[in-house]
Design a protein around this motif. Structure first.
Motif: not given
Length: 577
Positions: A339-348, A388-394
């Motif tokens: 999930r961290a790898r997926v979200l790295v480009n989404q953090v702002d 999306i739910f799993g990514a949002a939890c993390y």
């Protein structure tokens, strides 16, 4: 439309008691208690002398004279007559329903039914928004030929001030703020012209309001052609003003600014525009001051910097660091690495902004998860709902960790307040305190009793407040309510000081307004009052009041505090800006 509580054409009656003040003839109460018996009794018991500072502040806010900005109102009318759907005005047409599929395939028909349900929901929301706009416009047209009018104010149970007229007021949406202006005008002067330019930049999205003050002035000066075009041809021209986050307020400033710049003597032009000075994540500013927290103070502009610190970007950067570290880990040992790898480009900053804002209101993990889930869903960059739910939890877990690191003092004070509330509520007592201005506050969260009455036609359900308090609600609501009572006190102290200094003042919780030429004076006053407020031992006084009220109960020790020097606030240009 019958709207009883209209703005007043004469100054409101001065407050002298619980139900004495405000409107001339309509029932007026100094506090909105919503039937909370203990709260209304506490205010009625308080002496007039004790409540004098609150009364004086409400009288000050109520004596600010307003009028309708006719040029902005005419643009609103033209857009509304043309079908809306521009500058935050809702579309006057409903969404059309999808055609019913000519098939017996149940999967296709289920999908169609969901679309119909979604369209019905959207149309209900549009209808509600249209009614709201019609009410606002009805009041604006009724008041537009008046020389000026006034809004009597009262407070909610925490001590935050509100206009008693509910529809067209300066606490409202961009439309309300765009069509309202101070009835009394003042010459801009040299500093006023500069602040009007800064104000225009503040009304824009896209991080313009995060530039230095000089950078904001430069932004406005680089768009002079767009400003003139917006003022001269708001709907026929390039419509640059529609790019603003608050378009109607931006249009009002464009009109005033173009008049000043085209004048041979810009400093003499009269301005009626209220210029805002907004707190920087104000709830966290109050926590940082309470905890004398150096790290938190720097993050929310309690100390001077070359440009404003952006707490949302700061938290986003910290979240990104944690996620980059997690992304390097082995997924077999640490499943969230994927999930961290997926979200790295989404953090702002946008991803974490709502969670940071609501952290001072005690946002829970579930609340943070749902907020981040909505942001991720809007972007559509991550797979299906389960991903999306799993990514949002993390992401929620990491964001709350980053918040705890950056605002450790805020967390410890929030925890201490919650623990005290839990101890009191466990004795079946509501949490009570007195604001620094002497307003008694009683949290109104009691269990509701229901009584059923059977008749030959129906069953009636009567609800009433019981003597049993809601322990969990008393605990979770106390930290944000206490902070709200402090920001309400700061606003009231500033309002009274501004009146004594001869300034026009209006306030919306953590946003203070005055004429452009008086912004420098306002800035000086609001900083002095903030320091004055927090030089009093607020938490010590609160603990002492608990110990006196509940002598048999044992309360936790006050949290440790840092060594931040409050007087640094006086030199911080971006504390409110």
């Amino acid at each position: 439309m019958v709207i009883p509580y209209m703005p007043m054409l004469v100054p409101p009656v001065k407050w002298t008691g619980y139900d004495k003040g405000g409107h001339l003839y309509l029932p007026s109460y100094v506090m909105r208690t919503h039937g909370a018996r203990q709260q209304s009794e506490a205010v009625k018991r308080a002496s007039q002398n004790q409540l004098r500072p609150v009364f004086e502040a409400l009288d000050t806010l109520g004596n600010t004279k307003w009028r309708i900005n006719k040029r902005v109102l005419s643009v609103v009318d033209r857009i509304w007559a043309g079908g809306g759907c521009l500058a935050d005005l809702v579309d006057r047409d409903d969404v059309s329903f999808p055609e019913e599929p000519d098939t017996e395939d149940e999967a296709v028909r289920t999908k169609w039914r969901w679309k119909v349900k979604s369209v019905k929901k959207e149309n209900r929301e549009r209808h509600s928004q249209r009614c709201d706009i019609e009410l606002k416009l009805a009041v604006a047209h009724r008041m537009k030929n008046e020389e000026g009018f006034f809004y009597p104010h009262n407070v909610d149970f925490r001590g935050r001030a509100y206009p008693m007229h509910p529809h067209l007021n300066h606490l409202g949406s961009d439309i309300c703020r765009g069509v309202l202006e101070f009835a009394a005008g003042r010459p801009l002067g040299e500093s006023g012209l500069r602040w009007l330019k800064i104000h225009l930049a503040n009304l824009f999205a896209g991080g313009v309001d995060k530039l230095s003050l000089d950078g904001r002035v430069a932004f406005t000066e680089n768009h002079l052609d767009d400003i003139f075009d917006s003022a001269d041809k708001p709907l026929e021209g390039r419509r640059w003003w529609l790019n603003a986050e608050d378009p109607f307020q931006c249009l009002a400033v464009c009109i005033n600014l173009s008049e000043a710049i085209r004048s041979s003597s810009p400093e003499t032009i009269i301005s009626h525009i209220p210029v805002h000075q907004d707190g920087s994540c104000n709830g966290l500013q109050h926590y940082a001051a309470l905890g004398r927290d150096k790290l938190g103070a720097a993050a929310v502009n309690l100390v001077a910097g070359e440009k404003p610190a952006d707490v949302y970007s700061g938290i986003a950067a910290r979240v990104l660091d944690i996620m980059k570290r997690d992304a390097q880990r082995d997924p077999a040992e640490f499943p969230d690495a994927v999930r961290a790898r997926v979200l790295v480009n989404q953090v702002d900053r946008k991803l974490v902004k709502q969670t940071v804002m609501t952290s001072v209101y005690g946002v829970t993990y579930i609340g943070a998860r749902d907020q981040i889930k909505r942001r991720l869903k809007e972007r559509g960059a991550i797979g299906d709902d389960s991903e999306i739910f799993g990514a949002a939890c993390y992401a929620a877990k990491v964001t709350l960790t980053a918040l705890g690191e950056m605002f450790e003092a805020a967390r410890s004070i929030m925890t201490w307040l919650g623990e005290c509330a839990k101890i009191i509520a466990s004795e079946n007592e509501p949490v009570r305190w007195t604001t620094p201005l002497g307003l008694p506050v009683v949290q109104p969260y009691h269990k509701i009793g229901r009584h059923f009455i059977k008749t030959s036609l129906q069953i009636l359900t009567l609800q009433r407040e019981t003597d049993k308090v809601m322990v969990k609600r008393q605990r979770t609501a106390f930290p944000p309510n206490f902070i709200h009572s402090l920001d309400g006190s700061h606003m009231m102290m500033t309002a009274v000081a501004c009146r004594r200094a001869g300034l026009n003042f209006a306030g919306v919780h953590d946003s203070y307004w005055t004429h452009a030429c008086d912004v420098d004076k306002l800035n000086s006053i609001l900083r002095e009052k903030f320091v004055e407020l927090y030089e009093t031992p607020i938490l010590e006084n609160l603990l002492e009041s608990f110990q006196i009220s509940y002598p048999t109960l044992s309360f936790p020790r006050l949290p440790e505090r840092g060594d931040f020097d409050l007087r640094d606030v006086l030199e911080s240009p971006y504390f409110f800006n």
